[in-house]
Design a protein around this motif. Sequence first.
Motif, mmCIF file in Angstrom:
data_model
loop_
_atom_site.group_PDB
_atom_site.id
_atom_site.type_symbol
_atom_site.label_atom_id
_atom_site.label_comp_id
_atom_site.label_asym_id
_atom_site.label_seq_id
_atom_site.Cartn_x
_atom_site.Cartn_y
_atom_site.Cartn_z
ATOM 1 N N GLN A 1 0.822 -1.210 0.000
ATOM 2 C CA GLN A 1 0.000 0.000 0.000
ATOM 3 C C GLN A 1 0.863 1.271 0.000
ATOM 4 N N GLY A 2 0.537 2.168 -0.932
ATOM 5 C CA GLY A 2 1.237 3.437 -1.031
ATOM 6 C C GLY A 2 2.554 3.374 -1.776
ATOM 7 N N THR A 3 2.895 2.223 -2.377
ATOM 8 C CA THR A 3 4.151 2.071 -3.106
ATOM 9 C C THR A 3 3.876 1.410 -4.449
ATOM 10 N N ASP A 4 4.934 1.222 -5.221
ATOM 11 C CA ASP A 4 4.807 0.515 -6.493
ATOM 12 C C ASP A 4 5.584 -0.797 -6.497
ATOM 13 N N HIS A 5 6.028 -1.244 -5.314
ATOM 14 C CA HIS A 5 6.762 -2.513 -5.258
ATOM 15 C C HIS A 5 5.925 -3.557 -4.523
ATOM 16 N N GLY A 6 6.218 -4.815 -4.811
ATOM 17 C CA GLY A 6 5.408 -5.903 -4.279
ATOM 18 C C GLY A 6 6.006 -6.543 -3.041
ATOM 19 N N ILE B 1 -8.245 -5.245 -5.957
ATOM 20 C CA ILE B 1 -7.917 -4.507 -4.732
ATOM 21 C C ILE B 1 -6.410 -4.445 -4.518
ATOM 22 N N CYS B 2 -5.732 -5.606 -4.597
ATOM 23 C CA CYS B 2 -4.328 -5.649 -4.186
ATOM 24 C C CYS B 2 -3.387 -4.983 -5.182
ATOM 25 N N THR B 3 -3.818 -4.780 -6.423
ATOM 26 C CA THR B 3 -2.970 -4.099 -7.405
ATOM 27 C C THR B 3 -3.222 -2.593 -7.439
ATOM 28 N N ASN B 4 -4.163 -2.119 -6.638
ATOM 29 C CA ASN B 4 -4.426 -0.684 -6.514
ATOM 30 C C ASN B 4 -3.489 -0.110 -5.461
ATOM 31 N N ALA C 1 -3.389 2.507 -3.857
ATOM 32 C CA ALA C 1 -4.053 3.181 -2.743
ATOM 33 C C ALA C 1 -4.507 2.184 -1.667
ATOM 34 N N LEU C 2 -4.693 0.939 -2.040
ATOM 35 C CA LEU C 2 -5.137 -0.093 -1.094
ATOM 36 C C LEU C 2 -4.063 -1.152 -0.891
ATOM 37 N N GLY C 3 -3.606 -1.733 -1.996
ATOM 38 C CA GLY C 3 -2.535 -2.708 -1.953
ATOM 39 C C GLY C 3 -2.865 -3.956 -1.169
ATOM 40 N N TYR C 4 -1.822 -4.668 -0.796
ATOM 41 C CA TYR C 4 -1.983 -5.915 -0.050
ATOM 42 C C TYR C 4 -2.705 -5.666 1.276
ATOM 43 N N GLU C 5 -2.388 -4.578 1.918
ATOM 44 C CA GLU C 5 -2.988 -4.280 3.215
ATOM 45 C C GLU C 5 -4.495 -4.038 3.098
ATOM 46 N N GLY C 6 -4.911 -3.330 2.057
ATOM 47 C CA GLY C 6 -6.337 -3.111 1.840
ATOM 48 C C GLY C 6 -7.068 -4.399 1.513
ATOM 49 N N MET C 7 -6.401 -5.290 0.779
ATOM 50 C CA MET C 7 -7.010 -6.572 0.448
ATOM 51 C C MET C 7 -7.237 -7.402 1.706
ATOM 52 N N ILE C 8 -6.254 -7.454 2.594
ATOM 53 C CA ILE C 8 -6.384 -8.242 3.823
ATOM 54 C C ILE C 8 -7.501 -7.681 4.699
ATOM 55 N N GLY C 9 -7.614 -6.364 4.777
ATOM 56 C CA GLY C 9 -8.706 -5.767 5.548
ATOM 57 C C GLY C 9 -10.062 -6.158 4.985
#
Length: 474
Positions: free
Chosen positions: A63-68, A120-123, A125-133
């Motif tokens: 979340q908030g970055t462009d790296h995985g 969700i997880c590729t956005n 603004a949300l990323g992996y953290e938003g997906m888990i939530g």
Amino acid sequence: MKEENVKIDKETPIQEVCEENLYCLNGRVPLRKAIPFGLQHVLAMFVANLAPVLIVCGAAVVQGTDHGLTPAEITQILQCAMFAAGIGTTMQLYSFWKIGSRLPIVMGVSFTFLGSLLIICTNPALGYEGMIGAVILGGIFEGLVGLSAKYWRRFLTPVVSACVVIAIGLSLLSVGMDSWGGGSGVEDFGAWYHLFVGAFTLIVCLVSRYLLKGVYKNLNILVGLIAGYLLAAVFTFTGIAPMIDLSTIGQTVSQVGVFSLPKLVFLTEHKPIFDVGAFFTIAIVFLVSAAETTGATTAVCTGALNRDIKTEELQGSLAVDGFSSAISGCFGCLPLTSFSQNVGLVTMTRVINRFTIFMGALILILASLFPPLGAFFNSIPQSVLGGCTVMMFGSIMYEGIKMLKECVFDDRTMIIVSLSFCIGVGLTQTSGNFFSCFPQAVGDIFNGNAVAGVFVVSLLLSLFLPKEKDHQKE
């Protein structure tokens, strides 16, 4: 002892520890029988349990970055996937309060959510953290829906349940054939060695089914897996074809060690973010997952127990489907659902003992604590799994047809069945995005999931078509 001499009540166990209890829901089974039958369930679902994690977490961004995520982090999430599947299966087998069906159902990471989770997880603004939530909130939502099953179960008529079970079987046919060909997306898909090993595995499964005696005949899937793996090992180590890669075991040890405890996501750098939009994106998919679990639970009852599903069993099954997904999210993993390949294994072998299935759950939990063990299971070639699973997937469809046979065959049933399959399955076979004018989430749900379309159409038709029609004889 010959299997035909085993005549016991499937829900009243023999009191002493004996192998006849394999065919009974309750009762103790000798460990020498329970462990191999439990292991058979683990091997049937192991790769499919990890594949969605590799797809989603490989594409996810922080979340908030462009790296995985790093390889070590993905390895730890795979470890948590095994742990969550073992815990979820145990929750199904041994209920707490109203949570749990007490039926031989194996839980695992679901493919149903792939489209929505990737959105969700590729956005960034949300990323992996938003997906888990979203997974945690969505799981709680489905769990609450499951606990209220007694209020809406009457809408799931026998014809709707039968259509959903058949659709589950149909949707898995391509999965089995993809595995037989070497795995979806691999460069050497359809190579002769994949086809040969898959066919060899299937033949061994069939021959074992007829040659082995007594309870051992129901270990035919495990026998086929072992034989197929050995043949693939011969091909690999003689240089004929690269089918087994054991280097992942060393990589796993270097990344997470020989022993490792699963970590709660709240104790990592990727604490979940709870976003309302992400929740709504995934909430409807949890309802689709509930429909699949309803069909799978119904298939277990009708196919293995020879009776209708009880309201408390449906309620407990769906509650576990949801709340175990929330628990999985707390460990940074994806949602869980009942695994259809294991439903097929239960209905085909008639081995329904809960203690035996628990041995499989325990193996999953132990595999999560010893990552190299999980890496070894993960080395099973896809073609070997394909040879074992094609018949199991077909048996699910067969159970659905048996359920449909119990329905009244009239114009109403004909319309419900015809339209639900024509629309639900047809949507997955269109040349383009049928729902291109709708939000992307709608297309992700219905264009790639026949179960969702069949369930929605059959449910709506069952609700709104007149239940009685006057027929005049000519």
